[in-house]
Write a protein that holds these residues in place. Structure first.
Motif, PDB file in Angstrom:
ATOM      1  N   UNK A 125       0.828  -1.213   0.000  1.00  0.00           N
ATOM      2  CA  UNK A 125       0.000   0.000   0.000  1.00  0.00           C
ATOM      3  C   UNK A 125       0.860   1.259   0.000  1.00  0.00           C
ATOM      4  N   UNK A 126       1.917   1.239   0.781  1.00  0.00           N
ATOM      5  CA  UNK A 126       2.825   2.399   0.818  1.00  0.00           C
ATOM      6  C   UNK A 126       3.487   2.599  -0.541  1.00  0.00           C
ATOM      7  N   UNK A 127       3.798   1.507  -1.234  1.00  0.00           N
ATOM      8  CA  UNK A 127       4.352   1.599  -2.586  1.00  0.00           C
ATOM      9  C   UNK A 127       3.331   2.285  -3.495  1.00  0.00           C
ATOM     10  N   UNK A 128       2.065   1.896  -3.371  1.00  0.00           N
ATOM     11  CA  UNK A 128       1.014   2.524  -4.178  1.00  0.00           C
ATOM     12  C   UNK A 128       0.907   4.017  -3.902  1.00  0.00           C
ATOM     13  N   UNK A 129       1.026   4.392  -2.643  1.00  0.00           N
ATOM     14  CA  UNK A 129       0.972   5.808  -2.270  1.00  0.00           C
ATOM     15  C   UNK A 129       2.165   6.561  -2.851  1.00  0.00           C
ATOM     16  N   UNK A 130       3.352   5.960  -2.768  1.00  0.00           N
ATOM     17  CA  UNK A 130       4.570   6.590  -3.317  1.00  0.00           C
ATOM     18  C   UNK A 130       4.454   6.738  -4.829  1.00  0.00           C
ATOM     19  N   UNK A 131       3.920   5.723  -5.487  1.00  0.00           N
ATOM     20  CA  UNK A 131       3.745   5.792  -6.938  1.00  0.00           C
ATOM     21  C   UNK A 131       2.773   6.924  -7.277  1.00  0.00           C
ATOM     22  N   UNK A 132       1.707   7.066  -6.492  1.00  0.00           N
ATOM     23  CA  UNK A 132       0.736   8.122  -6.718  1.00  0.00           C
ATOM     24  C   UNK A 132       1.312   9.521  -6.540  1.00  0.00           C
ATOM     25  N   UNK A 133       2.408   9.612  -5.773  1.00  0.00           N
ATOM     26  CA  UNK A 133       3.060  10.903  -5.533  1.00  0.00           C
ATOM     27  C   UNK A 133       4.159  11.199  -6.550  1.00  0.00           C
ATOM     28  N   UNK A 134       4.379  10.302  -7.501  1.00  0.00           N
ATOM     29  CA  UNK A 134       5.410  10.502  -8.518  1.00  0.00           C
ATOM     30  C   UNK A 134       5.119  11.776  -9.303  1.00  0.00           C
ATOM     31  N   UNK A 135       6.024  12.759  -9.232  1.00  0.00           N
ATOM     32  CA  UNK A 135       5.759  14.024  -9.911  1.00  0.00           C
ATOM     33  C   UNK A 135       6.078  14.027 -11.400  1.00  0.00           C
ATOM     34  N   UNK A 136       6.785  13.005 -11.872  1.00  0.00           N
ATOM     35  CA  UNK A 136       7.288  13.050 -13.246  1.00  0.00           C
ATOM     36  C   UNK A 136       6.671  11.906 -14.056  1.00  0.00           C
ATOM     37  N   UNK A 137       5.393  12.097 -14.427  1.00  0.00           N
ATOM     38  CA  UNK A 137       4.720  11.069 -15.215  1.00  0.00           C
ATOM     39  C   UNK A 137       5.502  10.781 -16.498  1.00  0.00           C
ATOM     40  N   UNK A 138       5.298   9.621 -17.036  1.00  0.00           N
ATOM     41  CA  UNK A 138       5.892   9.142 -18.282  1.00  0.00           C
ATOM     42  C   UNK A 138       7.377   8.841 -18.106  1.00  0.00           C
ATOM     43  N   UNK A 139       8.180   9.843 -17.726  1.00  0.00           N
ATOM     44  CA  UNK A 139       9.627   9.648 -17.644  1.00  0.00           C
ATOM     45  C   UNK A 139      10.032   8.759 -16.472  1.00  0.00           C
ATOM     46  N   UNK A 140       9.315   8.856 -15.352  1.00  0.00           N
ATOM     47  CA  UNK A 140       9.415   7.878 -14.267  1.00  0.00           C
ATOM     48  C   UNK A 140       8.147   7.042 -14.441  1.00  0.00           C
ATOM     49  N   UNK A 141       8.292   5.865 -15.084  1.00  0.00           N
ATOM     50  CA  UNK A 141       7.146   5.188 -15.695  1.00  0.00           C
ATOM     51  C   UNK A 141       6.199   4.472 -14.730  1.00  0.00           C
ATOM     52  N   UNK A 142       5.478   5.234 -13.933  1.00  0.00           N
ATOM     53  CA  UNK A 142       4.519   4.623 -13.010  1.00  0.00           C
ATOM     54  C   UNK A 142       3.336   4.005 -13.762  1.00  0.00           C
ATOM     55  N   UNK A 143       3.159   4.374 -15.034  1.00  0.00           N
ATOM     56  CA  UNK A 143       2.082   3.766 -15.824  1.00  0.00           C
ATOM     57  C   UNK A 143       2.339   2.276 -16.061  1.00  0.00           C
ATOM     58  N   UNK A 144       3.556   1.816 -15.818  1.00  0.00           N
ATOM     59  CA  UNK A 144       3.904   0.407 -16.038  1.00  0.00           C
ATOM     60  C   UNK A 144       3.580  -0.472 -14.833  1.00  0.00           C
ATOM     61  N   UNK A 145       2.928   0.098 -13.816  1.00  0.00           N
ATOM     62  CA  UNK A 145       2.578  -0.674 -12.625  1.00  0.00           C
ATOM     63  C   UNK A 145       1.074  -0.938 -12.636  1.00  0.00           C
ATOM     64  N   UNK A 146       0.732  -2.217 -12.467  1.00  0.00           N
ATOM     65  CA  UNK A 146      -0.669  -2.647 -12.508  1.00  0.00           C
ATOM     66  C   UNK A 146      -0.970  -3.487 -11.262  1.00  0.00           C
ATOM     67  N   UNK A 147      -2.240  -3.802 -11.085  1.00  0.00           N
ATOM     68  CA  UNK A 147      -2.638  -4.667  -9.982  1.00  0.00           C
ATOM     69  C   UNK A 147      -2.071  -6.065 -10.159  1.00  0.00           C
ATOM     70  N   UNK A 148      -2.061  -6.832  -9.064  1.00  0.00           N
ATOM     71  CA  UNK A 148      -1.500  -8.191  -9.070  1.00  0.00           C
ATOM     72  C   UNK A 148      -2.162  -9.067 -10.143  1.00  0.00           C
ATOM     73  N   UNK A 149      -3.461  -8.817 -10.383  1.00  0.00           N
ATOM     74  CA  UNK A 149      -4.191  -9.618 -11.371  1.00  0.00           C
ATOM     75  C   UNK A 149      -4.064  -9.058 -12.783  1.00  0.00           C
ATOM     76  N   UNK A 150      -3.211  -8.036 -12.944  1.00  0.00           N
ATOM     77  CA  UNK A 150      -2.996  -7.438 -14.263  1.00  0.00           C
ATOM     78  C   UNK A 150      -3.952  -6.297 -14.585  1.00  0.00           C
TER      79      UNK A 150
END
Length: 175
Positions: A125-150
């Protein structure tokens, strides 16, 4: 006691094809990539939280090299970024954001895989919160993270933007 000089945050709007987002950089590097089609207030609000008291200054010239790499990525011609970043966060956030940068172009990881990667397997959950706080979309590719079930899960830029970025990368891999 000497007062600390606040860094200037230079900003510009990236308009490319049907992409439109605010981007910003300090003299150290790219510090913000906004959500698709969001107003200037998104950048302003973020800057007030992360760089309180720093002046915002529009500068096409300062942002040119950052725009260049983002446009190449959006064109499917760039798979990694060489531009410098200036992201500020907690040690935990930085470890998560650095782990995101290691996810190869066109691949996805789950939140639990990121938690394991940073040796904090119980901190999903903390990882999810940190990912949500990522200020640099696209270049720090948080879009590549999905739920465990895909399944596609939350994304600051919205699920439509996340879907578009993942599709762009899928197409880029097949070229």
């Amino acid at each position: 006691m000497k007062s600390q000089i606040k860094p200037t945050i230079y900003w510009s709007i990236l308009n490319y094809k049907d992409w439109e987002m605010y981007i910003a950089a300090t003299s150290k590097g790219l510090c913000f990539v906004g959500s698709q089609s969001m107003p200037f207030e998104e950048l302003k609000s973020w800057a007030n939280k992360r760089f309180p008291g720093s002046p915002l200054s529009e500068s096409q010239e300062t942002l040119m090299k950052y725009k260049g790499e983002l446009v190449e990525y959006l064109d499917g011609k760039r798979k990694t970024f060489t531009i410098p970043f200036d992201y500020n966060g907690t040690d935990f956030q930085l470890s998560v954001w650095n782990a995101l940068c290691e996810i190869p172009y066109g691949e996805i990881r789950s939140y639990s895989e990121i938690a394991n990667k940073i040796n904090k397997p119980a901190a999903v959950r903390a990882v999810g919160t940190a990912i949500g706080a990522n200020p640099i979309l696209i270049t720090v590719p948080c879009h590549r993270v999905v739920g465990k079930n895909g399944a596609l899960t939350g994304y600051r830029g919205g699920l439509e933007m996340k879907t578009r970025l993942l599709e762009l990368e899928r197409q880029g891999l097949s070229q």
